[in-house]
Design a protein around this motif. Structure first.
Motif, mmCIF file in Angstrom:
data_model
loop_
_atom_site.group_PDB
_atom_site.id
_atom_site.type_symbol
_atom_site.label_atom_id
_atom_site.label_comp_id
_atom_site.label_asym_id
_atom_site.label_seq_id
_atom_site.Cartn_x
_atom_site.Cartn_y
_atom_site.Cartn_z
ATOM 1 N N GLY A 1 18.593 27.757 -1.475
ATOM 2 C CA GLY A 1 18.311 28.830 -0.907
ATOM 3 C C GLY A 1 17.115 29.077 -1.052
ATOM 4 O O GLY A 1 16.670 30.187 -1.924
ATOM 5 N N CYS A 2 15.980 27.908 -1.498
ATOM 6 C CA CYS A 2 14.872 28.956 -2.098
ATOM 7 C C CYS A 2 13.687 27.578 -0.860
ATOM 8 O O CYS A 2 14.035 26.488 -0.578
ATOM 9 C CB CYS A 2 14.297 28.852 -3.642
ATOM 10 S SG CYS A 2 14.558 27.561 -4.269
ATOM 11 N N ARG A 3 12.616 27.561 -1.246
ATOM 12 C CA ARG A 3 11.712 27.068 -0.625
ATOM 13 C C ARG A 3 10.185 26.820 -1.724
ATOM 14 O O ARG A 3 10.239 27.821 -2.388
ATOM 15 C CB ARG A 3 10.739 27.716 0.705
ATOM 16 C CG ARG A 3 11.754 27.619 2.146
ATOM 17 C CD ARG A 3 11.301 28.165 3.197
ATOM 18 N NE ARG A 3 11.840 27.849 4.289
ATOM 19 C CZ ARG A 3 12.742 28.545 5.070
ATOM 20 N NH1 ARG A 3 12.527 30.242 4.727
ATOM 21 N NH2 ARG A 3 13.306 28.929 6.227
ATOM 22 N N ARG B 1 18.024 21.065 7.285
ATOM 23 C CA ARG B 1 16.889 22.128 8.547
ATOM 24 C C ARG B 1 16.558 20.354 9.552
ATOM 25 O O ARG B 1 16.738 21.124 10.717
ATOM 26 C CB ARG B 1 16.509 23.194 7.996
ATOM 27 C CG ARG B 1 17.252 24.025 7.249
ATOM 28 C CD ARG B 1 16.677 25.661 7.140
ATOM 29 N NE ARG B 1 17.273 26.156 6.398
ATOM 30 C CZ ARG B 1 16.572 26.565 4.968
ATOM 31 N NH1 ARG B 1 15.503 25.948 4.400
ATOM 32 N NH2 ARG B 1 17.697 27.488 4.253
ATOM 33 N N ARG C 1 9.651 33.230 13.238
ATOM 34 C CA ARG C 1 10.582 33.524 14.593
ATOM 35 C C ARG C 1 10.164 34.987 14.918
ATOM 36 O O ARG C 1 10.190 35.276 16.423
ATOM 37 C CB ARG C 1 11.911 33.019 14.289
ATOM 38 C CG ARG C 1 11.516 32.107 14.315
ATOM 39 C CD ARG C 1 13.369 30.672 14.660
ATOM 40 N NE ARG C 1 14.318 31.694 13.182
ATOM 41 C CZ ARG C 1 14.218 30.145 12.125
ATOM 42 N NH1 ARG C 1 13.970 29.130 12.027
ATOM 43 N NH2 ARG C 1 15.697 31.106 11.140
ATOM 44 N N SER D 1 12.266 32.242 8.999
ATOM 45 C CA SER D 1 13.022 33.635 9.935
ATOM 46 C C SER D 1 11.758 34.213 10.257
ATOM 47 O O SER D 1 11.833 34.759 11.396
ATOM 48 C CB SER D 1 14.302 33.981 10.123
ATOM 49 O OG SER D 1 13.370 35.153 8.212
ATOM 50 N N ARG E 1 9.080 36.397 0.012
ATOM 51 C CA ARG E 1 8.755 35.726 0.388
ATOM 52 C C ARG E 1 7.263 35.801 -0.347
ATOM 53 O O ARG E 1 6.452 37.288 -0.622
ATOM 54 C CB ARG E 1 8.911 35.890 1.672
ATOM 55 C CG ARG E 1 9.954 36.004 2.286
ATOM 56 C CD ARG E 1 9.304 36.010 4.058
ATOM 57 N NE ARG E 1 11.488 36.569 4.795
ATOM 58 C CZ ARG E 1 11.454 35.693 5.114
ATOM 59 N NH1 ARG E 1 10.991 33.884 4.805
ATOM 60 N NH2 ARG E 1 12.541 36.059 5.805
ATOM 61 N N ASP F 1 23.231 36.722 10.343
ATOM 62 C CA ASP F 1 22.534 37.117 8.992
ATOM 63 C C ASP F 1 21.459 38.816 9.239
ATOM 64 O O ASP F 1 20.292 37.780 9.332
ATOM 65 C CB ASP F 1 22.605 35.729 7.734
ATOM 66 C CG ASP F 1 23.077 35.525 7.425
ATOM 67 O OD1 ASP F 1 24.402 35.765 6.842
ATOM 68 O OD2 ASP F 1 23.344 34.495 5.731
ATOM 69 N N ASP G 1 9.567 30.933 -0.883
ATOM 70 C CA ASP G 1 10.151 31.779 -0.454
ATOM 71 C C ASP G 1 11.684 32.009 -1.457
ATOM 72 O O ASP G 1 11.893 30.581 -1.404
ATOM 73 C CB ASP G 1 10.593 32.699 0.513
ATOM 74 C CG ASP G 1 11.523 31.286 1.361
ATOM 75 O OD1 ASP G 1 12.127 30.614 1.120
ATOM 76 O OD2 ASP G 1 10.700 31.495 2.785
HETATM 77 N N1 UDP Z 1 17.781 31.565 2.557
HETATM 78 C C1 UDP Z 1 19.520 31.154 1.793
HETATM 79 N N2 UDP Z 1 20.577 31.588 2.790
HETATM 80 C C2 UDP Z 1 20.563 32.230 3.778
HETATM 81 C C3 UDP Z 1 19.154 32.572 4.026
HETATM 82 C C4 UDP Z 1 17.919 32.547 3.800
HETATM 83 O O1 UDP Z 1 19.883 30.808 1.719
HETATM 84 O O2 UDP Z 1 22.054 32.022 4.510
HETATM 85 C C5 UDP Z 1 17.285 31.142 1.437
HETATM 86 C C6 UDP Z 1 16.372 30.879 2.392
HETATM 87 O O3 UDP Z 1 16.562 29.570 1.998
HETATM 88 C C7 UDP Z 1 14.673 31.210 2.255
HETATM 89 C C8 UDP Z 1 14.451 32.192 2.300
HETATM 90 O O4 UDP Z 1 16.363 32.632 1.849
HETATM 91 O O5 UDP Z 1 14.579 30.190 1.350
HETATM 92 C C9 UDP Z 1 14.341 32.928 3.403
HETATM 93 O O6 UDP Z 1 15.300 32.653 4.869
HETATM 94 P P1 UDP Z 1 14.732 32.923 5.742
HETATM 95 O O7 UDP Z 1 15.034 33.848 6.142
HETATM 96 O O8 UDP Z 1 13.498 32.169 5.881
HETATM 97 O O9 UDP Z 1 15.525 31.758 7.264
HETATM 98 P P2 UDP Z 1 15.727 30.546 7.802
HETATM 99 O O10 UDP Z 1 15.093 30.144 7.571
HETATM 100 O O11 UDP Z 1 16.524 29.853 6.530
HETATM 101 O O12 UDP Z 1 17.082 30.702 9.261
#
Ligand code: UDP
Ligand code: ADP
Length: 239
Positions: free
Chosen positions: A197-199, A215, A103, A100, A94, A129, A175
């Motif tokens: 899988g990224c932001r 989302r 949160r 997450s 990140r 996860d 991230d």
């Molecule tokens: N992410 C992902 N797969 C997962 C969980 C997260 O590709 O199972 C990616 C998500 O898209 C973000 C980064 O990992 O770019 C961090 O995700 P985060 O932990 O904030 O979780 P989220 O908010 O997606 O639940």
């Protein structure tokens, strides 16, 4: 190269054996999921854009010295990859706090972190996860000490390489998540690097151009992935 047997059907991709025992075809489907599979939808054309987006990024990383499972693109939605023994672990870096971590720690959304933050998560949808430490990985035997060190180093190096790439297209890499596996004992970057899988945020407006659009129900998900691809100069074929 032809698909023989389907060996894995994940939430967004399927893997097939080929006539070469250590090579697999990775098929990117239109299926999109969030919240550990609780929200699902098929988004037309997402498989094609993600397959070609992923290939572009994997090839860029290879050119910068990162070893990956990517071999070649076969058609709009399929790529050939090495078959790996995967670690059941997700590696996240990140640059800003969102998702997450906000949160979990009550952090202000969008906060710029003093240094990139690396985190391990266990790949287990049923458990949501969970965040894990190096000690969990060693105690449960999910990976070895050297693997942990390499996964951290490579993921942080990927962050440096891709922050620069995206920034040159006016995008902030907020991230991302990557996965690794072993091929003949060698650690390789596996799975995918796509806007799923990224932001990615626009540098001027901070508009979200990644899976957060799905989302958060913001719409134009695949359109945004195409906009990112266009900005990076990718030539996405739809066929
Ligand atoms: N992410 C992902 N797969 C997962 C969980 C997260 O590709 O199972 C990616 C998500 O898209 C973000 C980064 O990992 O770019 C961090 O995700 P985060 O932990 O904030 O979780 P989220 O908010 O997606 O639940
Ligand atoms: P998920 O497992 O999160 O539902 P996917 O739909 O992306 O996600 O499924 C792809 C699966 O393929 C994942 O379990 C991933 O760990 C696995 N995988 C990715 N690359 C390889 C590889 N080179 N060899 C073997 N398995 C892989």
């Amino acid at each position: 190269m032809k698909k023989i047997n389907e060996i894995t059907t994940g939430k967004a991709k399927s893997l097939y054996t080929t006539d070469v025992s250590d090579q697999l075809i990775m098929h990117f489907r239109d299926d999109t999921s969030a919240f550990d599979g609780k929200k699902k939808e098929a988004l037309l054309g997402k498989g094609a854009v993600n397959n070609q987006f992923n290939a572009f990024i994997m090839e860029h990383l290879e050119a910068k010295g990162v070893n990956t499972h990517h071999i070649e693109v076969l058609n709009s939605t399929d790529s050939l990859v090495y078959k790996l023994e995967m670690f059941p672990i997700e590696c996240v870096v990140r640059n800003r706090a969102t998702g997450s971590i906000c949160r979990r720690l009550g952090t202000k959304d969008g906060l710029i972190l003093d240094t990139p933050l690396f985190e391990f998560f266990l790949k287990d949808d049923e458990l949501g996860d969970p965040l894990i430490t190096d000690e969990h990985i060693l105690s449960f035997g999910w990976a070895g000490e050297e693997d942990i060190k390499e996964m951290k180093e490579i993921t942080l190096n990927i962050n440096t390489i891709l922050c620069e790439l995206f920034l040159s297209s006016n995008l902030i890499l907020v991230d991302f998540k990557v996965e690794f596996g072993l091929f003949d004992g060698k650690l390789l970057l596996a799975d995918e690097f796509t806007p799923d899988g990224c932001r990615l945020w626009d540098t001027e407006t901070l508009a979200k151009m990644d899976k957060d659009r799905f989302r958060q129900g913001l719409g134009d998900v695949v359109e945004s992935y195409h906009q990112v691809a266009d900005r990076l100069g990718m030539n996405i074929k739809l066929d």
